[in-house]
Design a protein around this motif. Sequence first.
Motif, short mmCIF file in Angstrom:
data_model
loop_
_atom_site.label_atom_id
_atom_site.label_comp_id
_atom_site.label_asym_id
_atom_site.label_seq_id
_atom_site.Cartn_x
_atom_site.Cartn_y
_atom_site.Cartn_z
N ILE A 168 -2.51 -1.58 -8.70
CA ILE A 168 -1.91 -2.41 -7.63
C ILE A 168 -1.70 -3.76 -8.21
O ILE A 168 -0.63 -4.44 -8.04
CB ILE A 168 -2.77 -2.18 -6.48
CG1 ILE A 168 -2.67 -0.79 -6.01
CG2 ILE A 168 -2.15 -3.30 -5.40
CD1 ILE A 168 -3.42 -0.48 -4.58
N ASN A 169 -2.88 -4.46 -8.63
CA ASN A 169 -3.04 -5.65 -9.27
C ASN A 169 -1.65 -5.92 -10.48
O ASN A 169 -1.08 -7.32 -10.00
CB ASN A 169 -4.15 -5.97 -9.88
CG ASN A 169 -5.24 -6.26 -8.82
OD1 ASN A 169 -4.88 -6.23 -7.35
ND2 ASN A 169 -6.66 -5.98 -9.13
N ARG A 170 -1.49 -5.10 -10.89
CA ARG A 170 -0.41 -5.39 -12.16
C ARG A 170 1.09 -5.24 -11.49
O ARG A 170 1.84 -6.48 -11.82
CB ARG A 170 -0.27 -4.02 -13.03
CG ARG A 170 -1.62 -4.00 -13.94
CD ARG A 170 -1.61 -2.71 -15.11
NE ARG A 170 -2.69 -2.66 -15.56
CZ ARG A 170 -2.97 -1.84 -16.49
NH1 ARG A 170 -1.93 -1.10 -17.03
NH2 ARG A 170 -3.97 -1.71 -17.32
N TYR A 171 1.27 -4.55 -10.48
CA TYR A 171 2.39 -4.73 -9.54
C TYR A 171 2.58 -6.05 -8.96
O TYR A 171 3.62 -6.84 -8.89
CB TYR A 171 2.78 -3.60 -8.92
CG TYR A 171 3.20 -2.46 -9.59
CD1 TYR A 171 4.59 -2.13 -9.80
CD2 TYR A 171 2.48 -1.22 -9.94
CE1 TYR A 171 5.17 -1.15 -10.20
CE2 TYR A 171 3.02 -0.08 -10.22
CZ TYR A 171 4.42 -0.07 -10.79
OH TYR A 171 4.76 1.12 -11.36
N ASN A 172 1.38 -6.37 -8.29
CA ASN A 172 1.51 -7.59 -7.35
C ASN A 172 1.73 -8.85 -8.05
O ASN A 172 2.04 -9.87 -7.49
CB ASN A 172 0.38 -7.47 -6.37
CG ASN A 172 0.36 -6.22 -5.41
OD1 ASN A 172 1.36 -6.02 -4.68
ND2 ASN A 172 -0.77 -6.14 -4.83
N ALA A 173 1.17 -8.84 -9.51
CA ALA A 173 1.38 -10.00 -10.07
C ALA A 173 2.55 -10.50 -10.56
O ALA A 173 2.82 -11.62 -10.97
CB ALA A 173 0.43 -9.74 -11.37
N GLN A 174 3.40 -9.42 -10.32
CA GLN A 174 4.96 -9.72 -10.71
C GLN A 174 5.67 -10.49 -9.75
O GLN A 174 6.96 -10.87 -9.94
CB GLN A 174 5.72 -8.24 -11.08
CG GLN A 174 4.91 -7.60 -11.96
CD GLN A 174 4.70 -8.38 -13.33
OE1 GLN A 174 5.54 -8.98 -13.96
NE2 GLN A 174 3.34 -8.48 -13.70
N GLY A 175 5.25 -10.56 -8.58
CA GLY A 175 6.01 -11.51 -7.51
C GLY A 175 7.13 -10.69 -7.11
O GLY A 175 8.22 -11.47 -6.65
N LEU A 176 7.14 -9.40 -6.82
CA LEU A 176 8.46 -8.69 -6.49
C LEU A 176 8.66 -8.74 -4.98
O LEU A 176 7.55 -9.19 -4.22
CB LEU A 176 8.16 -6.99 -6.84
CG LEU A 176 7.81 -6.80 -8.29
CD1 LEU A 176 7.42 -5.54 -8.65
CD2 LEU A 176 8.87 -7.41 -9.02
N GLU A 177 9.66 -8.19 -4.39
CA GLU A 177 9.86 -7.96 -2.94
C GLU A 177 9.04 -6.58 -2.70
O GLU A 177 9.05 -6.60 -1.18
CB GLU A 177 11.35 -7.89 -2.60
CG GLU A 177 12.21 -9.25 -2.89
CD GLU A 177 13.70 -9.30 -2.21
OE1 GLU A 177 14.16 -8.13 -1.99
OE2 GLU A 177 13.98 -10.45 -2.35
N LEU A 178 8.70 -5.94 -3.40
CA LEU A 178 7.52 -4.80 -2.88
C LEU A 178 6.36 -5.51 -3.43
O LEU A 178 6.23 -5.97 -4.44
CB LEU A 178 7.90 -3.67 -4.02
CG LEU A 178 9.22 -3.01 -3.62
CD1 LEU A 178 9.31 -1.50 -4.51
CD2 LEU A 178 9.36 -2.41 -2.27
N SER A 179 5.56 -5.18 -2.35
CA SER A 179 4.21 -5.39 -2.58
C SER A 179 3.23 -4.29 -2.12
O SER A 179 3.69 -3.27 -1.70
CB SER A 179 3.55 -6.49 -1.69
OG SER A 179 3.67 -6.31 -0.49
N PHE A 180 2.07 -4.07 -2.82
CA PHE A 180 1.45 -2.83 -2.73
C PHE A 180 -0.15 -3.24 -2.36
O PHE A 180 -0.83 -4.18 -2.57
CB PHE A 180 1.19 -2.20 -4.05
CG PHE A 180 2.62 -1.72 -4.54
CD1 PHE A 180 2.90 -0.52 -4.46
CD2 PHE A 180 3.21 -2.68 -5.22
CE1 PHE A 180 4.21 0.02 -4.81
CE2 PHE A 180 4.37 -2.34 -5.88
CZ PHE A 180 4.94 -1.01 -5.57
#
Length: 264
Positions: free
Chosen positions: A120-132
């Motif tokens: 989850i942290n790997r995705y959220n660190a990308q600043g996407l319009e999707l958060s987890f």
Amino acid sequence: MFTKRLLFFALAVFAISFTSCQQEEDIATKNEVSPMTLAKIAKLGFNTQQVEQVDGGYVVEGDIFLSNADLNTSFKEMALRVGESEQYRTSNLVSAPRTISISISNQLPGSYVAALDEAINRYNAQGLELSFQRVSSKGDISLTKAPRTANYLASAGFPSGGKPYNSVKINSNYLGSNPGTNYLATIIAHEIGHCIGFRHTDYMDRSYSCGGSYYNEGASTVGAIHIPGTPTGPDANSWMLACIANGVNRPFNNNDKTALGYLY
């Protein structure tokens, strides 16, 4: 942001054969498959070697589930090529912006929670319009224990109706109680990638990460849309490579980040 939404239908499995090299291979055929069925599979753009008949359909190329209904449905070919270096996505994505909740079953070992948090942290660190966000139960995506007879490390499907695929099955019987946080986080992040619409990075040649003979699936009829700015050729260490060796950690590389940012 690219927002085209179209229906996609398959269940992708991040599979691995349980051999000494611990590398994914195509699952061997268990039941004889009729020539008519093989012809339908070929028409959809998939390899007809080592097709396995399973409950409700067939597993092709060791990692993609096609239901009986899928084989008897006509699909409009959807392929888009832009530029000279691309990655692949499905023809259906998740509606954004949104927060996707993820829960994990208590049937899985406690150490798996830390791996999910890392993914989850790997995705959220990308600043996407999707958060987890991890939740205690009934997440938009639910991580559960795979059946004891499963021949894959983990499995997931593709989105539909603007929603992520809602299930990731983890083979804890094979992985054990503590397979390593980063290794397991890579597997979970890969399956989440499928849930939000990513196909394998080496879709054009699975032999790159899985071994065996060369096979290019081509555009097919199932939605293999290239992502501008990502390689068409081999991309070492991408989190969406079809196969993974035991203990390998694959955080997002620069091409992965480009793909994620382009879509979301």
